[in-house]
Design a protein around this motif. Sequence first.
Motif, PDB file in Angstrom:
ATOM      1  N   LEU A 161     -40.450   6.218   0.056  1.00  0.00           N
ATOM      2  CA  LEU A 161     -39.734   7.612  -0.780  1.00  0.00           C
ATOM      3  C   LEU A 161     -38.402   7.262  -1.149  1.00  0.00           C
ATOM      4  N   ARG A 162     -37.451   6.317  -0.518  1.00  0.00           N
ATOM      5  CA  ARG A 162     -36.382   6.796  -1.079  1.00  0.00           C
ATOM      6  C   ARG A 162     -35.610   5.673  -2.204  1.00  0.00           C
ATOM      7  N   LEU A 163     -36.561   4.866  -2.412  1.00  0.00           N
ATOM      8  CA  LEU A 163     -36.774   3.611  -3.756  1.00  0.00           C
ATOM      9  C   LEU A 163     -37.798   4.163  -4.885  1.00  0.00           C
ATOM     10  N   VAL A 164     -39.299   5.279  -4.177  1.00  0.00           N
ATOM     11  CA  VAL A 164     -39.529   5.462  -5.482  1.00  0.00           C
ATOM     12  C   VAL A 164     -38.534   6.513  -6.009  1.00  0.00           C
ATOM     13  N   GLU A 165     -37.976   7.261  -5.125  1.00  0.00           N
ATOM     14  CA  GLU A 165     -37.222   8.529  -5.641  1.00  0.00           C
ATOM     15  C   GLU A 165     -36.442   8.002  -7.012  1.00  0.00           C
ATOM     16  N   ASN A 166     -35.615   6.736  -6.422  1.00  0.00           N
ATOM     17  CA  ASN A 166     -34.805   5.868  -7.605  1.00  0.00           C
ATOM     18  C   ASN A 166     -35.069   5.936  -8.876  1.00  0.00           C
ATOM     19  N   ILE A 167     -37.024   5.679  -8.973  1.00  0.00           N
ATOM     20  CA  ILE A 167     -37.322   4.683 -10.300  1.00  0.00           C
ATOM     21  C   ILE A 167     -38.276   5.868 -10.959  1.00  0.00           C
ATOM     22  N   VAL A 168     -38.841   6.934 -10.263  1.00  0.00           N
ATOM     23  CA  VAL A 168     -39.268   7.888 -10.858  1.00  0.00           C
ATOM     24  C   VAL A 168     -38.021   8.404 -12.162  1.00  0.00           C
ATOM     25  N   ASN A 169     -38.862   9.204 -13.057  1.00  0.00           N
ATOM     26  CA  ASN A 169     -38.409   9.823 -14.211  1.00  0.00           C
ATOM     27  C   ASN A 169     -38.054  11.679 -14.452  1.00  0.00           C
TER      28      ASN A 169
ATOM     29  N   MET B 109     -25.286  -5.335 -13.371  1.00  0.00           N
ATOM     30  CA  MET B 109     -26.509  -5.344 -13.848  1.00  0.00           C
ATOM     31  C   MET B 109     -26.725  -5.344 -13.079  1.00  0.00           C
ATOM     32  N   LEU B 110     -27.022  -6.643 -12.000  1.00  0.00           N
ATOM     33  CA  LEU B 110     -27.951  -6.554 -10.806  1.00  0.00           C
ATOM     34  C   LEU B 110     -27.566  -5.601 -10.176  1.00  0.00           C
ATOM     35  N   LEU B 111     -26.713  -4.935 -10.016  1.00  0.00           N
ATOM     36  CA  LEU B 111     -26.288  -4.431  -8.762  1.00  0.00           C
ATOM     37  C   LEU B 111     -27.176  -3.107  -9.312  1.00  0.00           C
ATOM     38  N   ASP B 112     -26.457  -2.219 -10.448  1.00  0.00           N
ATOM     39  CA  ASP B 112     -26.683  -1.385 -11.207  1.00  0.00           C
ATOM     40  C   ASP B 112     -27.189  -0.845 -11.559  1.00  0.00           C
ATOM     41  N   GLY B 113     -27.735  -1.943 -12.575  1.00  0.00           N
ATOM     42  CA  GLY B 113     -28.033  -2.559 -14.056  1.00  0.00           C
ATOM     43  C   GLY B 113     -28.980  -0.918 -14.305  1.00  0.00           C
ATOM     44  N   ARG B 114     -30.285  -0.649 -13.197  1.00  0.00           N
ATOM     45  CA  ARG B 114     -30.937  -1.004 -12.954  1.00  0.00           C
ATOM     46  C   ARG B 114     -31.226   1.059 -13.268  1.00  0.00           C
ATOM     47  N   ASP B 115     -30.211   1.530 -12.758  1.00  0.00           N
ATOM     48  CA  ASP B 115     -29.764   3.202 -13.190  1.00  0.00           C
ATOM     49  C   ASP B 115     -29.208   3.270 -14.127  1.00  0.00           C
ATOM     50  N   PHE B 116     -27.830   2.484 -14.509  1.00  0.00           N
ATOM     51  CA  PHE B 116     -28.211   2.451 -15.684  1.00  0.00           C
ATOM     52  C   PHE B 116     -28.507   2.908 -17.019  1.00  0.00           C
ATOM     53  N   MET B 117     -29.571   1.684 -16.969  1.00  0.00           N
ATOM     54  CA  MET B 117     -30.725   2.253 -17.690  1.00  0.00           C
ATOM     55  C   MET B 117     -31.824   3.634 -17.603  1.00  0.00           C
ATOM     56  N   ARG B 118     -31.979   4.328 -16.087  1.00  0.00           N
ATOM     57  CA  ARG B 118     -32.650   4.899 -15.879  1.00  0.00           C
ATOM     58  C   ARG B 118     -31.411   6.461 -16.763  1.00  0.00           C
TER      59      ARG B 118
ATOM     60  N   SER C 295     -40.351  13.249 -26.409  1.00  0.00           N
ATOM     61  CA  SER C 295     -41.423  12.907 -26.945  1.00  0.00           C
ATOM     62  C   SER C 295     -41.548  11.306 -27.418  1.00  0.00           C
ATOM     63  N   LEU C 296     -40.069  10.458 -27.299  1.00  0.00           N
ATOM     64  CA  LEU C 296     -40.142   8.956 -27.645  1.00  0.00           C
ATOM     65  C   LEU C 296     -40.524   8.565 -25.714  1.00  0.00           C
ATOM     66  N   PHE C 297     -40.110   9.434 -25.240  1.00  0.00           N
ATOM     67  CA  PHE C 297     -39.923   8.289 -23.863  1.00  0.00           C
ATOM     68  C   PHE C 297     -41.237   7.841 -23.014  1.00  0.00           C
ATOM     69  N   GLU C 298     -42.265   7.768 -23.431  1.00  0.00           N
ATOM     70  CA  GLU C 298     -43.100   7.050 -23.403  1.00  0.00           C
ATOM     71  C   GLU C 298     -43.069   5.525 -23.533  1.00  0.00           C
ATOM     72  N   LEU C 299     -42.697   6.083 -25.455  1.00  0.00           N
ATOM     73  CA  LEU C 299     -42.557   4.641 -25.986  1.00  0.00           C
ATOM     74  C   LEU C 299     -41.744   3.700 -25.805  1.00  0.00           C
ATOM     75  N   ILE C 300     -40.373   4.418 -25.263  1.00  0.00           N
ATOM     76  CA  ILE C 300     -39.033   4.001 -24.883  1.00  0.00           C
ATOM     77  C   ILE C 300     -38.851   3.464 -24.055  1.00  0.00           C
ATOM     78  N   LEU C 301     -38.967   3.618 -23.133  1.00  0.00           N
ATOM     79  CA  LEU C 301     -39.849   3.287 -21.739  1.00  0.00           C
ATOM     80  C   LEU C 301     -40.646   1.982 -21.160  1.00  0.00           C
ATOM     81  N   ASN C 302     -41.487   1.688 -22.239  1.00  0.00           N
ATOM     82  CA  ASN C 302     -42.602   0.935 -22.128  1.00  0.00           C
ATOM     83  C   ASN C 302     -41.451  -0.193 -23.146  1.00  0.00           C
ATOM     84  N   LEU C 303     -41.580   0.454 -23.885  1.00  0.00           N
ATOM     85  CA  LEU C 303     -40.727  -1.025 -24.556  1.00  0.00           C
ATOM     86  C   LEU C 303     -39.577  -1.659 -24.346  1.00  0.00           C
ATOM     87  N   ASN C 304     -38.817  -0.695 -23.148  1.00  0.00           N
ATOM     88  CA  ASN C 304     -37.582  -1.430 -22.319  1.00  0.00           C
ATOM     89  C   ASN C 304     -37.967  -2.593 -21.178  1.00  0.00           C
TER      90      ASN C 304
END
Lengths: 174, 350
Positions: free
Chosen positions: A36-44, B171-180, B189-198
């Motif tokens: 769940l922690r993994l999912v928590e960090n992934i959802v928007n 980038m490997l450690l925190d890249g996804r968090d930064f992108m989020r 209104s553009l979120f789903e499009l940009i997320l999918n595009l990324n």
Amino acid sequence: MNFQWDNLFRSSAREQKLISKLRENMLFKDLSTRELRLVENIVNIRTYRPGEVVFRQGDAGVGMYIISKGMVNIYTEAVDAATTEVSTSQVTSLREGDFFGDLALVDPGNRRSASAVAGEETTLIGFFKPDLIEIADRNPTAGVKILLRLGEVLGVRLRETTLKISELKKDLPA
Amino acid sequence: MTPLLAAIERERRAKLFFFVGALILLLGVLSLVQNMLVSFILAFVMYYLIAPAVDFLERRGLRRLWATVIPFLLILILATSLGVLFFPLFLSQLQTLVKAAPQYIESAAALMGRIESQISRYSAVVAGDDFHLGLQQRLTDWVSTNAEHLPTVISGSLTVILLAPFFAFFMLLDGRDFMRRLLGLVPNSLFELILNLNHQISSQMGGFIRARMIESLVVGFIVWVGLVMMGFPYALLLAVIAALLNVIPYVGPVVGAAPAFLIALVNGATNTELLILLTIYGTAQAIDAMILVPFLVAKIVDLHPVTVVLAILMGAQLGGVVGMIICIPVFSALKVTTIAIYRHLTHFRN
């Protein structure tokens, strides 16, 4: 009041709340706390003003939303072929804990079958196809658990639809 | 429009402004600070190469931090060992070639002069009588300018070599968090499009970079083994050139092989030696085209040869050799983005 402690406490409470919200959801029911922690960090987490559109009917969809706070109204639009007038009718109102748009997680060419509009100040947890792929990549066990539950949800929806069609067929003249 | 909808629209515009602003700021910093853009591009290459290993270790139950640290340490050990083994040889070959460059240029110009006179026997002179002399002057200038800049290039390369792994690690450690967090700025209104595009761009780039790197390594290795077996001078240096330039489609393999043929011709190689050289480079390209491309490059964005040549020309114009190497992934990203935006405009909306 010490603001630092205040903020720390609030952040931790928010995280706990998100995890418990996810745990309550049908899709994430079988996940362990670590998963769940993994999912928590992934959802928007997305916030919407009253009257703000979440998505429109006919839009291509890439995922589902869980209502964390607030209310979402679901509308369908129909075009009168003769007059080309568009009539809008409210199908339902969804509240905290409800989720919608789940078919988009598995259907590649998914189009939203209805419009979703926030009824009040609303916080939604967005869970999209790229998020599901990331979970499956990083933790396949969690991915399989979610997909099995998703299959169950879609199965229930299919059963309900079939039942409705059967009922409607009964009403038709022979 | 009701005041509430007007407020929503204002908020949407503000979010879009900040999102685009953040992207422009990021690009501005990358392009204005010296060595930053190249370091970032190299970091992205490293990121896409190492990410599958990190994901694999994470799947095995390791925490993200350890799943990132372990491949990094292994690569560091491997790179250091290879560096200790091959870098002195590479450097000595480079120095020898730089020293011998005037002689090679003179011989190349003489060779060109001979070819010119042969051509002029059969047809009118196309480039003028002094073409080979002009070429000699230009090549001498080019080598002396580059030799002068060599210390700056080496110090710049060292900065890039140190910065790129540092960026890649985070980038490997925190890249996804930064992108989020960055995606958090995108209007609803553009979120789903940009997320999918990324997601689409990221997965296509990953496949593209990994495939191109493997292709380059294989081509470089075959050329190196072949040249060593042949006893050809500057084998390692020529293999590195072939591997690096192989990244550029169509044009790269030809330009990558040219220095070896030039050296062979200047050294007065026999026809048999030229044939062996052709076989070495031909084998490397045949293996690449017949084995690697069908298996590895199938998923890569398919660009038309004309588009590729245009992209290379534009890349060369804008960013020199680096521009030529990065233009294809950049064009592929642009293609994915354009298609996704087009689909959004034509299909997304009802």
